[in-house]
Every structure is written in structure tokens, then in C-alpha cells.
Motif scaffolding. Structure first.
Motif, PDB file in Angstrom:
ATOM      1  N   GLY A  66       0.995  11.541  -3.655  1.00 13.85           N
ATOM      2  CA  GLY A  66       0.436  12.855  -3.206  1.00 13.85           C
ATOM      3  C   GLY A  66      -0.250  13.378  -4.320  1.00 13.85           C
ATOM      4  N   LEU A  67      -0.362  12.914  -5.395  1.00 16.76           N
ATOM      5  CA  LEU A  67      -1.040  13.509  -6.676  1.00 16.76           C
ATOM      6  C   LEU A  67      -2.662  13.283  -6.263  1.00 16.76           C
ATOM      7  CD1 LEU A  67       1.325  12.351  -9.314  1.00 16.76           C
ATOM      8  CD2 LEU A  67       1.094  14.773  -8.144  1.00 16.76           C
ATOM      9  N   PRO A  68      -3.352  14.197  -6.803  1.00 11.14           N
ATOM     10  CA  PRO A  68      -4.811  13.938  -6.698  1.00 11.14           C
ATOM     11  C   PRO A  68      -5.345  12.867  -7.947  1.00 11.14           C
ATOM     12  CG  PRO A  68      -4.286  16.395  -7.374  1.00 11.14           C
ATOM     13  CD  PRO A  68      -3.050  15.368  -7.247  1.00 11.14           C
ATOM     14  N   MET A 101       7.795   9.401  -1.075  1.00 14.78           N
ATOM     15  CA  MET A 101       7.190   8.144  -1.732  1.00 14.78           C
ATOM     16  C   MET A 101       7.271   7.030  -0.782  1.00 14.78           C
ATOM     17  SD  MET A 101       9.498   6.124  -4.707  1.00 14.78           S
ATOM     18  CE  MET A 101       8.936   5.318  -5.918  1.00 14.78           C
ATOM     19  N   HIS A 102       6.088   6.302  -0.887  1.00 15.70           N
ATOM     20  CA  HIS A 102       5.751   5.084   0.193  1.00 15.70           C
ATOM     21  C   HIS A 102       6.578   3.827  -0.431  1.00 15.70           C
ATOM     22  CE1 HIS A 102       3.939   7.527   3.030  1.00 15.70           C
ATOM     23  NE2 HIS A 102       3.155   7.982   1.990  1.00 15.70           N
ATOM     24  N   ILE A 103       6.925   2.778   0.226  1.00 17.25           N
ATOM     25  CA  ILE A 103       7.514   1.387  -0.237  1.00 17.25           C
ATOM     26  C   ILE A 103       6.240   0.580   0.083  1.00 17.25           C
ATOM     27  CG2 ILE A 103       9.074  -0.451   0.307  1.00 17.25           C
ATOM     28  CD1 ILE A 103      10.906   1.803   1.294  1.00 17.25           C
ATOM     29  N   ASN A 104       5.747  -0.215  -0.693  1.00  9.11           N
ATOM     30  CA  ASN A 104       4.600  -1.313  -0.705  1.00  9.11           C
ATOM     31  C   ASN A 104       3.500  -0.231   0.021  1.00  9.11           C
ATOM     32  OD1 ASN A 104       6.071  -3.413  -1.628  1.00  9.11           O
ATOM     33  ND2 ASN A 104       6.916  -3.704   0.270  1.00  9.11           N
ATOM     34  N   PRO A 105       3.017   0.840  -0.695  1.00  5.83           N
ATOM     35  CA  PRO A 105       1.930   1.482   0.235  1.00  5.83           C
ATOM     36  C   PRO A 105       0.576   0.828   0.439  1.00  5.83           C
ATOM     37  CG  PRO A 105       2.066   2.082  -2.165  1.00  5.83           C
ATOM     38  CD  PRO A 105       3.327   1.098  -2.274  1.00  5.83           C
ATOM     39  N   ARG A 106       0.228   1.464   1.508  1.00  4.85           N
ATOM     40  CA  ARG A 106      -1.158   0.812   1.891  1.00  4.85           C
ATOM     41  C   ARG A 106      -1.932   2.059   2.607  1.00  4.85           C
ATOM     42  NH1 ARG A 106       0.544  -4.538   5.639  1.00  4.85           N
ATOM     43  NH2 ARG A 106       1.405  -5.597   3.699  1.00  4.85           N
ATOM     44  N   THR A 127      -6.256  16.799   1.604  1.00  6.53           N
ATOM     45  CA  THR A 127      -4.806  17.058   1.129  1.00  6.53           C
ATOM     46  C   THR A 127      -4.127  15.591   0.934  1.00  6.53           C
ATOM     47  OG1 THR A 127      -3.704  17.241   3.437  1.00  6.53           O
ATOM     48  CG2 THR A 127      -4.701  19.312   2.325  1.00  6.53           C
ATOM     49  N   PRO A 128      -2.841  15.523   0.449  1.00 14.61           N
ATOM     50  CA  PRO A 128      -2.177  14.114   0.779  1.00 14.61           C
ATOM     51  C   PRO A 128      -1.952  13.576   1.968  1.00 14.61           C
ATOM     52  CG  PRO A 128      -1.166  15.771  -1.153  1.00 14.61           C
ATOM     53  CD  PRO A 128      -2.196  16.482  -0.284  1.00 14.61           C
TER      54      PRO A 128
END
Length: 173
Positions: free
Chosen positions: A161-163, A1-6, A147-148
Motif C-alpha cells: 500500500g505504499l506509493p 499484506m498479500h501472499i504471493n501478490p499479483r 489510492t492503494p
């Protein structure tokens, strides 16, 4: 899981001639306008900036991907590394305006090959990718497909990581 993802986004091309050769001058002439368009785009956060005198980048030393043709001078590679809010923001920039115009002429300046021309991946909001990470991602995409870990507009993944399906890109601002 990413925090504030970019989205980290790496582009890669092999020029038909080294920078400085008239064959690729049209490409070189557009770099400033394309960078300015990216920086003015909605969803753009940051990019590695190249010093045109030293060829050094602000996010560390550049290296060539393993999927690149061997033995070429670094001045034959056109590469960018940037951070964006989401993949739709990158697509809006890439397929509109100054970048779209340059992209329409890529066959004039760039070799076509089996390597991917870009790779995207999610990072935490405070992470600044470096060139080693970028080439590892594009090489992974080249070997394994989307892939993710590294993906494309055609087969994207969300920060978990989900399509996912991309929304239609909105015009760059």
C-alpha cells in the motif's frame, strides 16, 4: 499484506457503437490478436474469458461501472479483467505490439469520457477477482483518484500500500 501478490487489472471503454456495427469492427477484428499477445506476455497469469456467443465471462457476470454512461447496452462496453505479476508487465504489454497498435486507434472506436479507462490493484496470489470487484475498484478510482485500493500507472502503489515509482516498461515478449 498479500501472499504471493499479483496485480488485478481491469480495463474499461465505451464503444462508439455496439459490437456488430461497422464503426467498431476494426476494434473487434483485433481482439483475438490482442488477447493472444497478452497471454504470451511475460508476467501474465490469467484473464476472464468471454464466450462470444453468450457474452458471459468465465469470472462471473459482467456489470457496468457506476461511472459509465447510463442506459447503454452491454455490447457498447469493452472490458477486460486479468491478473499479472506486476504493473510493469501490464505496461510492457499495453504499450507494445498488438495492444499498442490497437490503443493508437482507440479514438476511432471509443468514446472519451470522465471515467477511468483502467484500474489496477493488488490481490493475493490465489484470488481471482470478479466483475463486481472490478467495477467497485474503477468506481473508487473515479471518485477518489489513485489510492492503494485502486490505482494507475501514473500513481502506483506496492502490495503493502505504499506509493512507488514504476520501472520503465520492458518490451512485451
Amino acid at each position: 499484506m498479500h501472499i504471493n501478490p499479483r496485480i488485478a487489472f481491469f480495463t474499461f471503454g465505451v464503444l462508439k457503437a455496439p459490437v456488430g456495427d461497422p464503426v467498431v469492427q476494426g476494434f473487434v477484428d483485433r481482439i483475438g490478436d490482442v488477447y493472444a499477445a497478452a497471454e504470451g506476455s511475460e508476467g501474465f497469469f490469467d484473464r476472464s474469458i468471454r464466450d462470444v456467443e453468450t457474452w458471459e465471462h468465465s469470472w462471473g457476470p459482467i456489470i457496468a461501472p457506476a461511472c459509465a454512461p447510463a442506459g447503454l447496452a452491454m455490447t457498447r462496453f469493452a472490458m477486460t479483467l486479468s491478473l499479472w505479476r506486476d504493473l510493469e508487465s501490464v505496461a510492457a504489454f499495453a504499450y507494445h505490439g498488438a495492444h499498442r497498435e490497437a490503443l493508437s486507434k482507440r479514438e476511432d472506436w471509443a468514446e472519451k469520457g470522465p471515467w477511468p479507462t483502467y484500474a489496477a490493484w493488488w490481490v493475493d496470489g490465489q484470488h481471482k477477482p470478479n466483475w463486481s470487484e472490478a467495477v467497485e475498484r474503477i468506481d473508487h478510482l473515479h471518485v477518489h483518484g489513485p489510492t492503494p485500493h485502486a490505482f494507475s500507472f501514473r500513481k502506483p502503489f506496492d502490495a503493502m500500500g505504499l506509493p512507488v515509482r514504476m520501472k520503465a516498461p520492458r518490451p512485451a515478449s
